[in-house]
Write a protein that holds these residues in place. Structure first.
Motif, short mmCIF file in Angstrom:
data_model
loop_
_atom_site.label_atom_id
_atom_site.label_comp_id
_atom_site.label_asym_id
_atom_site.label_seq_id
_atom_site.Cartn_x
_atom_site.Cartn_y
_atom_site.Cartn_z
N LEU B 103 0.78 -1.24 0.00
CA LEU B 103 0.00 0.00 0.00
C LEU B 103 0.81 1.28 0.00
O LEU B 103 0.31 2.31 -0.46
CB LEU B 103 -0.92 0.01 1.23
CG LEU B 103 -2.06 -1.01 1.19
CD1 LEU B 103 -2.68 -1.15 2.57
CD2 LEU B 103 -3.11 -0.61 0.17
N LYS B 154 -2.82 6.40 4.31
CA LYS B 154 -3.12 5.15 3.60
C LYS B 154 -3.34 4.00 4.59
O LYS B 154 -4.09 3.07 4.31
CB LYS B 154 -1.95 4.83 2.65
CG LYS B 154 -2.23 3.72 1.67
CD LYS B 154 -3.17 4.15 0.57
CE LYS B 154 -3.73 2.97 -0.18
NZ LYS B 154 -4.55 3.36 -1.32
N SER B 183 -13.01 3.67 3.02
CA SER B 183 -12.49 2.36 2.63
C SER B 183 -11.16 2.42 1.87
O SER B 183 -10.58 1.39 1.57
CB SER B 183 -13.53 1.60 1.79
OG SER B 183 -13.67 2.23 0.54
N ASN B 184 -10.66 3.61 1.54
CA ASN B 184 -9.35 3.65 0.89
C ASN B 184 -8.19 3.69 1.89
O ASN B 184 -7.03 3.69 1.52
CB ASN B 184 -9.23 4.81 -0.11
CG ASN B 184 -8.07 4.59 -1.07
OD1 ASN B 184 -7.81 3.45 -1.48
ND2 ASN B 184 -7.35 5.64 -1.40
N LEU B 186 -6.44 1.59 4.95
CA LEU B 186 -6.44 0.30 5.65
C LEU B 186 -6.28 0.51 7.15
O LEU B 186 -5.39 1.26 7.58
CB LEU B 186 -5.29 -0.59 5.14
CG LEU B 186 -5.20 -1.95 5.85
CD1 LEU B 186 -6.35 -2.87 5.44
CD2 LEU B 186 -3.87 -2.64 5.58
N PRO B 215 -14.05 -4.19 4.25
CA PRO B 215 -13.05 -4.52 3.21
C PRO B 215 -11.67 -3.95 3.53
O PRO B 215 -10.69 -4.37 2.91
CB PRO B 215 -13.62 -3.87 1.95
CG PRO B 215 -14.47 -2.74 2.45
CD PRO B 215 -15.03 -3.19 3.77
N ASN B 216 -11.60 -3.03 4.49
CA ASN B 216 -10.36 -2.28 4.71
C ASN B 216 -9.83 -2.43 6.13
O ASN B 216 -9.22 -1.51 6.67
CB ASN B 216 -10.58 -0.80 4.41
CG ASN B 216 -11.64 -0.18 5.32
OD1 ASN B 216 -12.61 -0.86 5.67
ND2 ASN B 216 -11.45 1.05 5.72
N LEU B 243 -8.50 -8.75 0.30
CA LEU B 243 -7.30 -8.15 0.88
C LEU B 243 -6.22 -9.21 1.08
O LEU B 243 -5.04 -9.01 0.73
CB LEU B 243 -7.67 -7.48 2.21
CG LEU B 243 -6.56 -6.82 3.01
CD1 LEU B 243 -5.77 -5.84 2.17
CD2 LEU B 243 -7.15 -6.11 4.22
#
Lengths: 364, 364
Positions: B103, B154, B183-184, B186, B215-216, B243
């Motif tokens: 990432l 991030k 969600s962008n 983590l 999702p993150n 992921l």
């Protein structure tokens, strides 16, 4: 979530069930499986090493000495170098990772021969670098120097002896290549199987200390092959201090386990085990050569603990591998490397006899 | 040779001699050294695990099952999730490395509290990312959400319980933070010491399966602490399949050793050992709390296997650490984190008594 761009080019490796489970699905018992696919030392590891590990099992809760003081000292003594010339990795694989992360990015390329160790490409792809390959799987010095000049790669890989083909580069050729490469390209001399080459023909081996005078050359060695510690993940890089210092910036703490460290330190003390397993190997390798001659296919002269059988059109490597697999004999099909060939780890006399027996039956 | 730019910002860590050697230079015998500096489990590992490892020492030559089929199956059962939700690392450290490499780059930042696990910063620096820290070492939800909105990192690290301070975040706060993050970004919930928090107060623990719907979010766990396998380097990440699949692109083959795999599989089967070591720990932790009260300095309420003593101006953490060190008692000075404090791993009753005795003498 957006991931780094390099990941887009990497295929997802979906690991399946362990081979043992698949074979059991074919109704083969565990002790009937002969695995000659991963170039593990068929003689195990030194009994002294196994004993040292077993005795230290109750130290599993303790982190290792992260300076690797004693292991580096042992390697320094063995190779007549300084501890500061050494970086320890979880297998020489991890040193390859450090190298790739230290030097590669999306504006760089790496040069390697047509068929060589798969991790060079994988780590380069992780960094978004371009992969350049010479036309031949053999390390032909003129070809390598020519490709170096055309593509100016950031890293040049010399895998000698080469995995998965088994051939090696003559020492003089290694140094001629090195002399022709500018200092902004790192030359990696990957000697994972060097102990086998050295025992077979000294002209095809090099001393790590001889590369120290070059600022842009690193030698890689491992405990995974001749020392019989594949499962313990211990390898090393040897280079001049400046290069080693940069790579250390990427080494995570405690990157080998406490028992791996104990095992590797002890392994260095038992030279006899290494010599004995190479002698056993050389004897068994002859059987593989004779077998090939008897059945009329060719092989690559091996400087490693495996042999590569090359097939002509009458035999198909994938078909043969599949049929052997169903009999519980696991070898490496090289079709994915673009050649009609199989790679077979030379096993114990018993394992090899089973391989020959099954191979004969598959051929008929 | 030109290295990747990120390396310029990384300090070279020059590992010295092992602590044992330094202490011996002070004339202290090996068996008189008390090391309470690395949060190792003072009760060792499960005897069943030690036995399984010892019995398997002669398998050191064999690579592990790279699918980690059985270990993932054991973890999946334990946490009521699927094997495909799991990635195995050489310690949860290595999962942190995969995350950072997947990432981060020079255009990203990571958010963490003022004092937290050192590897978050190290891996971020390796990728050239910027480090953002909240003003407090405690995970204060308003502060974290506020900093997230200001810096759009991030990665957001929630280390709970937190190392090296020992405090933890309430479950409700963890999920309130998660709900407020886009969600962008983590969110890493690092639960390396979660077993201790769970035993102390369930409101300060989370179930990994509860983060799967996001999702993150990724949960990290380890065998290094409560399971007593610090030296074996086995950890895991748990997250939704997409992921996990991306992170697998960066996992090298055979990233834990054969004996580590055997040990971790067995460790999961011996729940009793973990419970017993936590119970022993809780009893000994009380002695540390009482000791602090007796000598009039404060401590951070601990949800981990260590305790952090906070000093006022009359005591200097570096001075105290040095004086203890010369007596063979090794603890962690937190001065480099910007606080006048020490972190002490709660040891065995005998080790703790030696610590108290020496600390008293140092205070006088």
């Amino acid at each position: 979530m957006e991931f780094n761009r390099a990941l887009e080019r990497i295929k997802v490796y979906e690991a399946g069930k362990p081979i043992e489970l698949v074979i059991r699905e074919f109704g083969i018992k565990r002790d009937e499986i002969v695995k000659l696919a991963s170039n593990e030392n068929p003689n195990g590891c030194s009994p002294r090493v196994a004993e040292a590990i077993a005795k230290s099992a109750n130290m599993a809760n303790l982190y290792p000495d992260d300076s690797f003081y004693e292991l580096k000292g042992g390697l320094a003594k063995r190779f007549n170098i300084e501890s500061s010339n050494i970086i320890i990795g979880a297998g020489s694989d991890q040193v390859l990772e450090f190298i790739s992360r230290a030097l590669l990015n999306e504006n760089t390329s790496v040069l390697m021969t047509k068929i060589t160790f798969a991790m060079y490409e994988i780590y380069a792809l992780q960094m978004g670098a371009e992969i350049i390959r010479t036309p031949n799987y053999r390390h032909i010095k003129e070809e390598i120097i020519d490709y170096y000049r055309r593509y100016n790669p950031k890293i040049l890989y010399l895998c000698t002896p080469n995995n998965p083909t088994g051939d090696a580069i003559e020492r003089d050729d290694i140094f001629e290549i090195i002399e022709n490469i500018d200092s902004n390209t790192l030359i990696v001399v990957d000697g994972a199987y060097m102990e086998y080459a050295e025992a077979k023909d000294r002209d095809y081996s090099i001393e790590p200390k001889d590369i120290l005078k070059y600022p842009n050359v690193i030698y890689l060695g491992t405990f995974s092959k001749a020392y019989g510690l594949g499962g313990m993940r211990v390898g090393y890089g040897i280079a001049n201090i400046n290069l080693i210092r940069e790579l250390h910036k990427l080494r995570p703490p405690f990157n080998i386990t406490t028992l791996s460290l104990i095992g590797a330190i002890e392994a260095l003390k038992d030279r006899e085990f290494v010599e004995k397993s190479i002698a056993l190997h050389q004897k068994e390798l002859k059987r593989y050569e004779e077998f090939a001659k008897e059945f009329g296919f060719s092989y690559i002269d091996s400087y490693t603990n495996f042999i590569t059988y090359l097939f002509n059109n009458t035999l198909n490597s994938t078909d043969i591998s599949d049929r052997l697999f169903r009999r519980g004999v696991i070898i490496r099909d090289l079709a994915s490397y673009g050649i009609n060939a199989i790679r077979v780890t030379v096993g114990t006399p018993e394992q090899n006899s089973i391989f020959f027996k099954n191979f004969k039956e598959v051929l008929n």
